[in-house]
Design a protein around this motif. Structure first.
Motif, PDB file in Angstrom:
ATOM      1  N   LEU A 100      51.305  17.554  62.668  1.00 44.13           N
ATOM      2  CA  LEU A 100      50.488  18.391  61.789  1.00 44.13           C
ATOM      3  C   LEU A 100      49.420  17.553  61.099  1.00 44.13           C
ATOM      4  O   LEU A 100      48.265  17.981  60.979  1.00 44.13           O
ATOM      5  CB  LEU A 100      51.379  19.071  60.751  1.00 44.13           C
ATOM      6  N   LEU A 101      49.799  16.360  60.654  1.00 43.98           N
ATOM      7  CA  LEU A 101      48.847  15.459  59.989  1.00 43.98           C
ATOM      8  C   LEU A 101      47.701  15.095  60.911  1.00 43.98           C
ATOM      9  O   LEU A 101      46.521  15.238  60.547  1.00 43.98           O
ATOM     10  CB  LEU A 101      49.579  14.194  59.534  1.00 43.98           C
ATOM     11  N   LEU A 102      48.017  14.630  62.118  1.00 44.51           N
ATOM     12  CA  LEU A 102      46.962  14.182  63.020  1.00 44.51           C
ATOM     13  C   LEU A 102      46.076  15.346  63.464  1.00 44.51           C
ATOM     14  O   LEU A 102      44.847  15.200  63.559  1.00 44.51           O
ATOM     15  CB  LEU A 102      47.575  13.489  64.239  1.00 44.51           C
ATOM     16  N   LYS A 103      46.678  16.489  63.728  1.00 42.70           N
ATOM     17  CA  LYS A 103      45.875  17.660  64.117  1.00 42.70           C
ATOM     18  C   LYS A 103      44.881  18.028  63.017  1.00 42.70           C
ATOM     19  O   LYS A 103      43.708  18.313  63.294  1.00 42.70           O
ATOM     20  CB  LYS A 103      46.777  18.859  64.420  1.00 42.70           C
ATOM     21  N   THR A 104      45.338  18.011  61.765  1.00 41.63           N
ATOM     22  CA  THR A 104      44.457  18.384  60.669  1.00 41.63           C
ATOM     23  C   THR A 104      43.357  17.346  60.464  1.00 41.63           C
ATOM     24  O   THR A 104      42.207  17.698  60.172  1.00 41.63           O
ATOM     25  CB  THR A 104      45.267  18.561  59.368  1.00 41.63           C
ATOM     26  N   LEU A 105      43.684  16.072  60.628  1.00 38.37           N
ATOM     27  CA  LEU A 105      42.660  15.026  60.525  1.00 38.37           C
ATOM     28  C   LEU A 105      41.566  15.246  61.574  1.00 38.37           C
ATOM     29  O   LEU A 105      40.371  15.091  61.277  1.00 38.37           O
ATOM     30  CB  LEU A 105      43.288  13.641  60.706  1.00 38.37           C
ATOM     31  N   TYR A 106      41.975  15.617  62.792  1.00 39.52           N
ATOM     32  CA  TYR A 106      40.989  15.916  63.835  1.00 39.52           C
ATOM     33  C   TYR A 106      40.218  17.197  63.513  1.00 39.52           C
ATOM     34  O   TYR A 106      38.991  17.250  63.668  1.00 39.52           O
ATOM     35  CB  TYR A 106      41.668  16.050  65.199  1.00 39.52           C
ATOM     36  N   ASP A 107      40.931  18.216  63.054  1.00 39.28           N
ATOM     37  CA  ASP A 107      40.265  19.484  62.741  1.00 39.28           C
ATOM     38  C   ASP A 107      39.224  19.316  61.637  1.00 39.28           C
ATOM     39  O   ASP A 107      38.163  19.958  61.659  1.00 39.28           O
ATOM     40  CB  ASP A 107      41.293  20.530  62.317  1.00 39.28           C
ATOM     41  N   LYS A 108      39.518  18.463  60.677  1.00 35.42           N
ATOM     42  CA  LYS A 108      38.593  18.218  59.559  1.00 35.42           C
ATOM     43  C   LYS A 108      37.541  17.157  59.891  1.00 35.42           C
ATOM     44  O   LYS A 108      36.688  16.835  59.067  1.00 35.42           O
ATOM     45  CB  LYS A 108      39.377  17.776  58.322  1.00 35.42           C
ATOM     46  N   GLN A 109      37.638  16.587  61.109  1.00 31.32           N
ATOM     47  CA  GLN A 109      36.649  15.625  61.612  1.00 31.32           C
ATOM     48  C   GLN A 109      36.551  14.370  60.738  1.00 31.32           C
ATOM     49  O   GLN A 109      35.459  13.874  60.454  1.00 31.32           O
ATOM     50  CB  GLN A 109      35.270  16.292  61.737  1.00 31.32           C
ATOM     51  N   VAL A 110      37.711  13.843  60.338  1.00 26.53           N
ATOM     52  CA  VAL A 110      37.707  12.652  59.485  1.00 26.53           C
ATOM     53  C   VAL A 110      38.415  11.455  60.127  1.00 26.53           C
ATOM     54  O   VAL A 110      38.541  10.407  59.486  1.00 26.53           O
ATOM     55  CB  VAL A 110      38.336  12.952  58.112  1.00 26.53           C
ATOM     56  N   VAL A 111      38.881  11.581  61.356  1.00 23.73           N
ATOM     57  CA  VAL A 111      39.588  10.470  61.998  1.00 23.73           C
ATOM     58  C   VAL A 111      38.685   9.244  62.104  1.00 23.73           C
ATOM     59  O   VAL A 111      39.023   8.147  61.633  1.00 23.73           O
ATOM     60  CB  VAL A 111      40.114  10.873  63.392  1.00 23.73           C
ATOM     61  N   ASN A 112      37.534   9.401  62.722  1.00 24.02           N
ATOM     62  CA  ASN A 112      36.623   8.262  62.890  1.00 24.02           C
ATOM     63  C   ASN A 112      36.073   7.780  61.556  1.00 24.02           C
ATOM     64  O   ASN A 112      35.853   6.576  61.363  1.00 24.02           O
ATOM     65  CB  ASN A 112      35.469   8.646  63.822  1.00 24.02           C
ATOM     66  N   LEU A 113      35.865   8.710  60.631  1.00 25.59           N
ATOM     67  CA  LEU A 113      35.301   8.340  59.337  1.00 25.59           C
ATOM     68  C   LEU A 113      36.295   7.505  58.528  1.00 25.59           C
ATOM     69  O   LEU A 113      35.907   6.502  57.902  1.00 25.59           O
ATOM     70  CB  LEU A 113      34.917   9.596  58.557  1.00 25.59           C
ATOM     71  N   ILE A 114      37.556   7.883  58.525  1.00 23.74           N
ATOM     72  CA  ILE A 114      38.567   7.090  57.822  1.00 23.74           C
ATOM     73  C   ILE A 114      38.665   5.707  58.441  1.00 23.74           C
ATOM     74  O   ILE A 114      38.727   4.690  57.739  1.00 23.74           O
ATOM     75  CB  ILE A 114      39.940   7.790  57.846  1.00 23.74           C
ATOM     76  N   ARG A 115      38.676   5.650  59.773  1.00 23.49           N
ATOM     77  CA  ARG A 115      38.735   4.354  60.449  1.00 23.49           C
ATOM     78  C   ARG A 115      37.555   3.474  60.046  1.00 23.49           C
ATOM     79  O   ARG A 115      37.713   2.282  59.745  1.00 23.49           O
ATOM     80  CB  ARG A 115      38.736   4.557  61.967  1.00 23.49           C
ATOM     81  N   GLU A 116      36.371   4.063  59.988  1.00 17.04           N
ATOM     82  CA  GLU A 116      35.179   3.307  59.625  1.00 17.04           C
ATOM     83  C   GLU A 116      35.232   2.837  58.171  1.00 17.04           C
ATOM     84  O   GLU A 116      34.891   1.693  57.869  1.00 17.04           O
ATOM     85  CB  GLU A 116      33.937   4.172  59.839  1.00 17.04           C
TER      86      GLU A 116
END
Length: 325
Positions: free
Chosen positions: A165-181
């Motif tokens: 659920l966490l990873l899906k929501t991070l992708y849905d909110k489009q913040v995966v790459n931004l958090i990594r950066e």
């Protein structure tokens, strides 16, 4: 051979834009390009065609030994196996580590990510008093524009719950790459607990959670080059349960064929904390950990052990070229 290296570098640059590629025992050379490949008596920068002669450099033309990734940035991570440990209040066992970690970066406000739970407001209400007691303000990412919230964050705390659920929501909110950066390039502190620790790894393959939702990918934040299994449990010799143990499941994962992206796994028992400060990783907390290196027997890791060697990702040049081509 230069053409072979050129293909290799091009693909690594696309896949790992935040990392250098460099061989063992060779110092980084000053040049604008982010990637270096060493050859016999030379350091070659394919992108800029810069060649430096160097004595006693390893020859990799014929042998193709393993090369390693060295992070260009110095991430600051505090990865907890869990928020709740028997005999302690919520986050209490890691209180001193969390405070020292945040104070070192001068943090006053923490951005909390409650996406591993369904009720975000209730989760925020549980976390806020604890951080307030320590002298920090807490903002919920769900109460703001998630992208803007991550861009402005002083520090990020990703709570536990269901990893899928966490990873899906991070992708849905489009913040995966931004958090990594923000973490790898911006250097902001990242705290993860349970599921929040799972997603700090390259993939969530070693989570214990049920797949109640389906994220677009199992690839996660990739803040460290190995996977973590939070809540690691040792086999119980007195148990009548005949199912696979946690150790057996991780060893089965390591039996996958080479074409699968298999990583080393660090099993964090309840009360374990991994502190990463740049290129140094130390096991903290109140319990030992269990380390699974592919092709080797599991290892017991005592408290205060230096695990910095895990931050170096070894890969085989030949294998990577086959995958990339």
């Amino acid at each position: 051979m230069k053409q072979l290296f050129h293909i290799l570098v091009q693909n690594f640059t696309k896949l790992h834009p935040l990392q250098h590629v460099i061989t063992r025992n060779v110092n980084r050379c000053k040049c604008k390009t982010p990637v270096y490949i060493t050859s016999k008596k030379k350091i070659i920068s394919i992108k800029h065609l810069v060649i430096k002669k160097r004595r006693k450099s390893p020859c990799i033309y014929e042998e193709f030994p393993k090369i390693r990734f060295i992070p260009m940035s110095k991430p600051h991570l505090l990865l907890l196996s869990s928020s709740k440990v028997h005999g302690y209040e919520f986050l209490e066992y890691a209180a001193s580590d969390i405070k020292n970690f945040l104070n070192k970066s001068g943090v006053s406000t923490v951005l909390f990510v409650p996406y591993a739970a369904v009720d975000h407001d209730a989760y925020l209400k549980k976390v806020t008093p604890v951080f307030n007691k320590w002298g920090y303000q807490v903002e919920g990412i769900h109460n703001n524009n998630p992208i803007e919230a991550v861009k402005k964050a002083e520090a990020i705390f990703v709570g536990g719950g269901n990893t899928f659920l966490l990873l899906k929501t991070l992708y849905d909110k489009q913040v995966v790459n931004l958090i990594r950066e923000r973490v790898l390039k911006g250097g902001i502190p990242y705290i993860g607990s349970s599921a929040g620790t799972n997603v700090a790894a390259p993939t969530i393959h070693n989570t214990n959670d049920m797949p109640i939702v389906y994220p677009q990918s199992f690839s996660a934040l990739n803040l460290i080059p190995f996977n973590i299994n939070p809540h690691y449990l040792d086999p119980d010799s007195t148990s009548k349960h005949k199912g696979e143990t946690r150790e057996e499941r991780i060893l089965q994962y390591h039996e996958l064929p080479p074409e699968y992206p298999v990583h080393h796994v660090l099993g964090l028992r309840e009360g374990c904390t991994l502190h990463v400060d740049g290129d140094v990783a130390i096991l903290k907390g109140i319990a030992n950990a269990r380390l699974f290196l592919r092709g080797k027997p599991p290892q017991e890791i005592p408290l205060e052990s230096n695990l910095s060697h895990l931050l170096t990702k070894n890969i085989c040049v030949e294998q990577e070229l086959q995958i990339l081509q």
